[in-house]
Design an enzyme around this catalytic site. Sequence first.
Site, PDB file in Angstrom:
ATOM      1  N   ALA A  82       0.517 -13.135   0.160  1.00 58.21           N
ATOM      2  CA  ALA A  82       0.580 -14.326   0.222  1.00 58.21           C
ATOM      3  C   ALA A  82       0.480 -14.020  -1.582  1.00 58.21           C
ATOM      4  O   ALA A  82       0.810 -12.612  -2.369  1.00 58.21           O
ATOM      5  CB  ALA A  82      -1.573 -14.349  -0.141  1.00 58.21           C
ATOM      6  N   GLN A  84      -1.532 -14.538  -3.946  1.00 54.92           N
ATOM      7  CA  GLN A  84      -2.450 -14.145  -4.943  1.00 54.92           C
ATOM      8  C   GLN A  84      -2.574 -12.709  -3.941  1.00 54.92           C
ATOM      9  O   GLN A  84      -4.131 -12.504  -4.246  1.00 54.92           O
ATOM     10  CB  GLN A  84      -3.721 -15.220  -4.891  1.00 54.92           C
ATOM     11  N   SER A  85      -2.189 -11.861  -2.992  1.00 57.26           N
ATOM     12  CA  SER A  85      -1.954 -10.790  -2.158  1.00 57.26           C
ATOM     13  C   SER A  85      -2.177  -9.780  -3.425  1.00 57.26           C
ATOM     14  O   SER A  85      -1.793  -9.144  -4.682  1.00 57.26           O
ATOM     15  CB  SER A  85      -0.881 -10.121  -1.341  1.00 57.26           C
ATOM     16  N   ASN A  86      -3.525  -8.530  -3.168  1.00 63.01           N
ATOM     17  CA  ASN A  86      -3.861  -8.316  -3.881  1.00 63.01           C
ATOM     18  C   ASN A  86      -3.486  -6.997  -3.805  1.00 63.01           C
ATOM     19  O   ASN A  86      -2.846  -5.848  -4.786  1.00 63.01           O
ATOM     20  CB  ASN A  86      -5.500  -7.337  -2.960  1.00 63.01           C
ATOM     21  N   ALA A  88       0.251  -6.900  -2.982  1.00 59.85           N
ATOM     22  CA  ALA A  88       1.325  -7.026  -3.350  1.00 59.85           C
ATOM     23  C   ALA A  88       1.154  -6.269  -4.922  1.00 59.85           C
ATOM     24  O   ALA A  88       2.089  -5.387  -5.276  1.00 59.85           O
ATOM     25  CB  ALA A  88       1.688  -7.949  -2.765  1.00 59.85           C
TER      26      ALA A  88
END
Length: 354
Positions: A82, A84-86, A88
């Site tokens: 997403a 706000q992916s941690n 990524a």
Amino acid sequence: MSEQTMKARALLEALPKTKLGFFPTPFHKLEQLSAQLGVELYIKRDDMTGASLFGGNKIRKLEYLIGDAVAKQCEYVFTFGATQSNHAMQTAWACRKCGLKPILYLVAVVKPDESDVRANLLLDRILGAEVHIVEPEEGESEAEAEDRSVVLARAQMAKLEAAGHRCYEVPMGGASDVGSVGFIDGYVELCEQLEAAGMKADYVFHGTGTGGTMAGLQAGRKLMNAETEIISINVSHKDEGYPARTADLANRSLGLIGADERKVDAGSDIHTDLNYYLPGYEIPNEAASEAIRLLARTEGLFVDPVYTGKAFAGMLDYIRSGKVPLGSTVVFWHTGGATALFAEQEILGDLIAK
Ligand SMILES: *Cc1c(COP(=O)(O)O)cnc(C)c1O
């Protein structure tokens, strides 16, 4: 170190690994909350794995994934999540540390405001990752948009490969057999800490999304013959096939380190719980907000609204309702995610009203 942990360590050494984080992560008791709840409550601090202040569980997986990418002499690393992916963000960070180029395909579950970029997406940009934002189209579900992001990324990968550049694909959450080995490693690490303290854990609680963490923990538990029950609190919707797919992932990870004779069984080993994530992924709920405030106000520790707050709320409910008996030794695996406290208001929820 016991013979069993030595054997497990020897098996883990078979795979390439890049040192990225600070391990072992701290393991300590939550004194005030233990007294309040009537259990022996401990915490495994994978919020402190590294990546500056913004550590998390993905660093363990990335030590093996980036290790593999480096061994394969790749230049680009593609991954998904997403906006706000941690995962990524931690992947972009790991790439920068190792001289690899990160390319992120991010689904806008929450649409970012380009004039006010926050939290992980801000860090992705500071890290200079190549960011492709995939907005769900009319009538397209989140899952369909995720699938489309993979198609788009693979098309770009094919072009780069045709031009002679080697690319490495990390699935969403780093949930591959290679990635989950990081959490076999993590489970062995916890066993070493328990051994050193002369303790046994009755329960481990953690939040589960893609399932890579759960797969690794379950595989680690098998490898160590531990009787500890692992309770995995879902943070997003999953279909009925999720436990079986995760058990399969765990078993493939065990295969990679040459421990094929150990098998995780979806029915008897895996315990997931879909009761705490609603109304949905990245949508806050009051129980998670209460957990965030409680942990901050008793222990000075922060959990987040998307993952660890919901997982902690689930664990609190198990303890308060007696599903976890009084006096049990319980470990909460803090998987990180603090940056979500600085994300868009709609992700945050109502944290300070009470
Ligand atoms: C990704 C993530 C999880 C879930 O881990 P999976 O391996 O995807 O199941 C839990 N907590 C945080 C903070 C995460 O970033």
